[in-house]
Design an enzyme around this catalytic site. Sequence first.
Site: not given
Length: 414
Positions: A82, A140
């Site tokens: 991400d 994350e």
Amino acid sequence: MTMETRVRSLADETYPDVVAWRRQIHRNPELAREEHETAALVADTLRDLGLQVRTGIYGTGVVGSLKGATPGPTILLRADMDALPIREATGLDFASEHDGRMHACGHDAHTASLLGAAAILAELRDDLYGQIRFCFQPSEEVIPGGAKFMIEEGVLDAFDGGDGQPGGGVDYVFGQHVRPDLPAGTIGVRPGPFMASADEVHVTVHGEGGHAAAPHELKADATLVASQIVVGLQSLVSRHAPPGVPSILTIGRLMADGATNVIPESARMAGTFRTMDEDWRRQAHGLIERIIHRTAEAHGASADVDLKVGYPALVNDPDATAVVREAALTYAGPDRTLDLDPWYAGEDFAYFLQRRPGTFFTLGVGNPEQGITHGLHTPRFDIDEEALRAGAGFMAYLAWSCGYHHTANEPARS
């Protein structure tokens, strides 16, 4: 030809693809749990390499499995996918094509490096021991993170490794994170506590609104009380933290609406609490709430506290870290293997390390001569792409080395 020489040669061959993957992902950053195109790229690439692929784990998570020719341990290598809600200011030819989204933490490099490691190991499958799982994790950057949910959905458990036979549960877990403050291509290791727990503190102070010229007529001035709470919270570290237990409590945001001649009814603040000791962490949560409530009450106000429990402290297994360090000394060399200080960033790979022995290590990506010095989570963050050669190659060599040494040291079975 030694295995490190073979891996290094394959890393050189794979390097152009790794750079291309990194740039493709960098152009199209996707925020937490929205990593659909990144996940598709990962899954398609792994299938092209002949790996068994599972998709849709915690939404966009992907796991590829590769079985070696010789029985051995199951080793999980993890990369996060991400991006961050940051407007890029690098001026790169392949800069983000989506305003307000950027790979400012290097997850594009993590994903590309792990794809490169998969490509290298796919060429070496006849020489591998056990099974390698390539875990591409979403989310994350946002609490509660994707790691714990991928674990709950079975990425550490036994499942088919690609030949129709169940693979064993994961024995070791390894992850890598870029560091722009370290020279490109260096490998950094640290046994034991390495990264901090990361909790968020959100507070709303309720007072009484009124005219700025008449504060004496009010029961409580929310902005004043909020300021006193900020000061009071500093005693958590200076007077309550046990000696020798590093702790950080920072209030990063303090806001109150209104004009210069208005005392607002409320004030809001938010910050982070970090430590590397889980027992003290739990104790500190209660102290934070007590300091906030009692300070507010002492000034005639009240406060709402929302303490969001984030990632736990990341603790590297000493034995697994010794394996990583030995592999780095062989593959990168003594002058390119660094012993690290504690790092107070938070990282949800900690959840993997709570379940299995392993290590989270670093890959240096800085290069002052090229102006690549900007920190993580900043609009001008970039990497020296030459580091990707080591990023892919070392993860591949580590997976082979761990499997080889585990199998060689495993007691014979009668």
